[in-house]
Design a protein around this motif. Structure first.
Motif, PDB file in Angstrom:
ATOM      1  N   LYS A 154      93.516  46.131   9.497  1.00 35.20           N
ATOM      2  CA  LYS A 154      94.028  45.177   9.073  1.00 35.20           C
ATOM      3  C   LYS A 154      93.205  44.095   8.092  1.00 35.20           C
ATOM      4  O   LYS A 154      92.351  43.754   8.769  1.00 35.20           O
ATOM      5  CB  LYS A 154      95.363  44.469   9.654  1.00 35.20           C
ATOM      6  N   ARG A 200      88.157  42.739   9.025  1.00 35.19           N
ATOM      7  CA  ARG A 200      89.410  43.203   9.470  1.00 35.19           C
ATOM      8  C   ARG A 200      89.820  42.128  10.464  1.00 35.19           C
ATOM      9  O   ARG A 200      89.289  41.798  11.577  1.00 35.19           O
ATOM     10  CB  ARG A 200      89.327  44.595   9.970  1.00 35.19           C
ATOM     11  N   THR A 201      91.271  42.101  10.405  1.00 31.51           N
ATOM     12  CA  THR A 201      91.932  41.161  11.524  1.00 31.51           C
ATOM     13  C   THR A 201      92.618  41.807  12.696  1.00 31.51           C
ATOM     14  O   THR A 201      93.200  41.014  13.511  1.00 31.51           O
ATOM     15  CB  THR A 201      92.916  40.186  10.663  1.00 31.51           C
ATOM     16  N   ALA A 202      92.886  43.050  12.526  1.00 32.32           N
ATOM     17  CA  ALA A 202      93.710  43.702  13.351  1.00 32.32           C
ATOM     18  C   ALA A 202      93.349  45.324  13.477  1.00 32.32           C
ATOM     19  O   ALA A 202      93.173  45.764  12.366  1.00 32.32           O
ATOM     20  CB  ALA A 202      95.318  43.254  13.282  1.00 32.32           C
ATOM     21  N   ILE A 243      90.247  40.020  18.923  1.00 34.56           N
ATOM     22  CA  ILE A 243      88.977  40.333  18.423  1.00 34.56           C
ATOM     23  C   ILE A 243      87.799  39.495  18.754  1.00 34.56           C
ATOM     24  O   ILE A 243      86.629  39.742  18.977  1.00 34.56           O
ATOM     25  CB  ILE A 243      89.159  39.984  16.805  1.00 34.56           C
ATOM     26  N   THR A 274      88.165  37.684  12.633  1.00 33.25           N
ATOM     27  CA  THR A 274      87.836  38.916  11.720  1.00 33.25           C
ATOM     28  C   THR A 274      86.800  39.586  12.628  1.00 33.25           C
ATOM     29  O   THR A 274      85.716  38.797  13.465  1.00 33.25           O
ATOM     30  CB  THR A 274      87.385  38.605  10.419  1.00 33.25           C
ATOM     31  N   ASP A 330     104.107  39.906  16.598  1.00 31.40           N
ATOM     32  CA  ASP A 330     103.303  39.023  17.907  1.00 31.40           C
ATOM     33  C   ASP A 330     103.960  38.261  18.589  1.00 31.40           C
ATOM     34  O   ASP A 330     103.574  37.980  19.674  1.00 31.40           O
ATOM     35  CB  ASP A 330     102.264  38.341  17.086  1.00 31.40           C
ATOM     36  N   SER A 387      95.813  42.934  17.650  1.00 27.80           N
ATOM     37  CA  SER A 387      94.862  41.801  17.374  1.00 27.80           C
ATOM     38  C   SER A 387      94.169  41.094  18.566  1.00 27.80           C
ATOM     39  O   SER A 387      93.425  40.290  18.264  1.00 27.80           O
ATOM     40  CB  SER A 387      95.085  41.049  16.485  1.00 27.80           C
ATOM     41  N   LYS A 388      94.646  41.563  19.839  1.00 26.97           N
ATOM     42  CA  LYS A 388      94.228  40.740  20.811  1.00 26.97           C
ATOM     43  C   LYS A 388      93.328  41.690  21.779  1.00 26.97           C
ATOM     44  O   LYS A 388      93.540  42.786  22.235  1.00 26.97           O
ATOM     45  CB  LYS A 388      95.337  40.553  21.877  1.00 26.97           C
TER      46      LYS A 388
END
Length: 326
Positions: free
Chosen positions: A290, A161-163, A172, A156, A201, A169-170
């Protein structure tokens, strides 16, 4: 002479070296201090191999006579793939045994401690017990409940937030955190994501950045036949049933990598044992990226789930936070 705590620390350090190779057996470490102050260590070998106590006794040889042996887990007293460790400890004429935690396995469960004492060996139980119990948490949980220890891994930003809003998300976190997360994969016997994560993904979910085995792969729902996660177990039933099935197959730790709806399902069902959160020094700064969870959260401050930080450390630019809920 080494203190009990120091000797147990050496046993725990030895156990760390085999964390990914012993399942479904526990990753146990042992340390022996001989009468002249020499210390040797041992760790459990892969299934079918020697237990930690035997490895350490072999290293000590004849010098084990009159020694002090520290072991993270109560020595076994039954015949399985290998002989009973208690018998070997008694035969070696060890004078004292220091134990981190008792083994809840129904075949042991205090019997090893009792037999050592009956043989005239001085036994101390509970040295560094909290630390050892944390190190062996998946094994102890499995032997107590019959189910795997459920570990949720999240990466996160500081604002949780994760994405990105476009689902990217690549990456974080940095390479150090990602490498550490692959170590968690190697230490887990199964890894799980939701079908949505597979579609978005198309992850491999294999162990690549460290040496170690890749976990068995599980999808909540269906995965396309050509998905990288194949072959995998596709699960459409109740989560309790999944944990029962995995536990019966010798899975000690189940690692969940997402997405937010899948994490929320396990969390809402009270099935998460540990969160490992990799936090990057990055901020989205809005509410459209996200989140870690989907769905409805605690309605009031009084309803917040509370827990304990059991580990906080820097991994390159990022933080690893280990959280166990009360």
């Amino acid at each position: 002479m080494a203190s009990d705590d120091d000797l147990m620390q050496q046993a725990m350090t030895a156990a760390d070296t085999v964390r990914s190779t012993t399942a479904p057996n526990p990753w146990v470490g042992a340390a022996i201090e001989t009468t002249d102050g020499t210390i040797v260590t041992g760790a459990t070998e892969p299934p079918g191999g020697a237990h930690a106590e035997i490895v350490a006794l072999r290293a000590a040889g004849a010098d084990a006579r009159g020694s002090t042996l520290a072991t993270t887990l109560e020595p076994c007293n039954h015949v399985g793939r290998t002989g009973p460790c208690v018998e070997s400890i008694v035969d070696a004429r060890v004078a004292r045994v220091i134990i981190g935690v008792a083994d809840p396995d129904e075949q042991v469960n205090g019997a090893g401690i009792r037999l050592l004492r009956e043989a005239g060996i001085d036994v101390t139980v509970g040295v560094r017990a909290d630390d050892v119990a944390d190190q062996l948490a998946p094994y102890l949980h499995h032997r107590t409940t019959g189910r795997p220890y459920v570990l949720v891994k999240l990466a996160t930003t500081v604002d949780g937030r994760t994405a990105a809003p476009d689902a990217d998300s690549k990456w974080i976190t940095g390479v150090e955190a990602r490498t550490d997360s692959h170590r968690l994969r190697a230490e887990s016997q199964a890894i799980l994501v939701g079908a949505g994560t597979v579609r978005t993904d198309d992850p491999w979910l294999t162990t690549r950045l460290v040496e170690g085995p890749s976990p068995r792969r599980v999808v909540l729902g269906s995965a396309p036949a050509d998905a990288k996660i194949q072959p995998c177990l596709e699960w459409r039933g109740e989560l309790d049933g999944l944990l029962d099935e995995l536990g019966s197959d010798g899975v000690l730790q189940l690692m969940i990598e997402g997405g937010p709806s899948t994490v929320a399902q396990f969390y809402d069902a009270g099935l998460v044992d540990r969160f490992v959160i990799y936090m990057a020094p990055a901020i989205f700064g809005g509410d459209d990226a996200k989140p870690m969870f989907r769905g409805t959260g605690a309605p009031t401050m009084d309803a917040l789930a509370r827990g304990r930080f059991v580990g906080v450390r820097l991994l390159g630019p990022d933080l690893r936070l280990d959280v166990v809920l009360d």
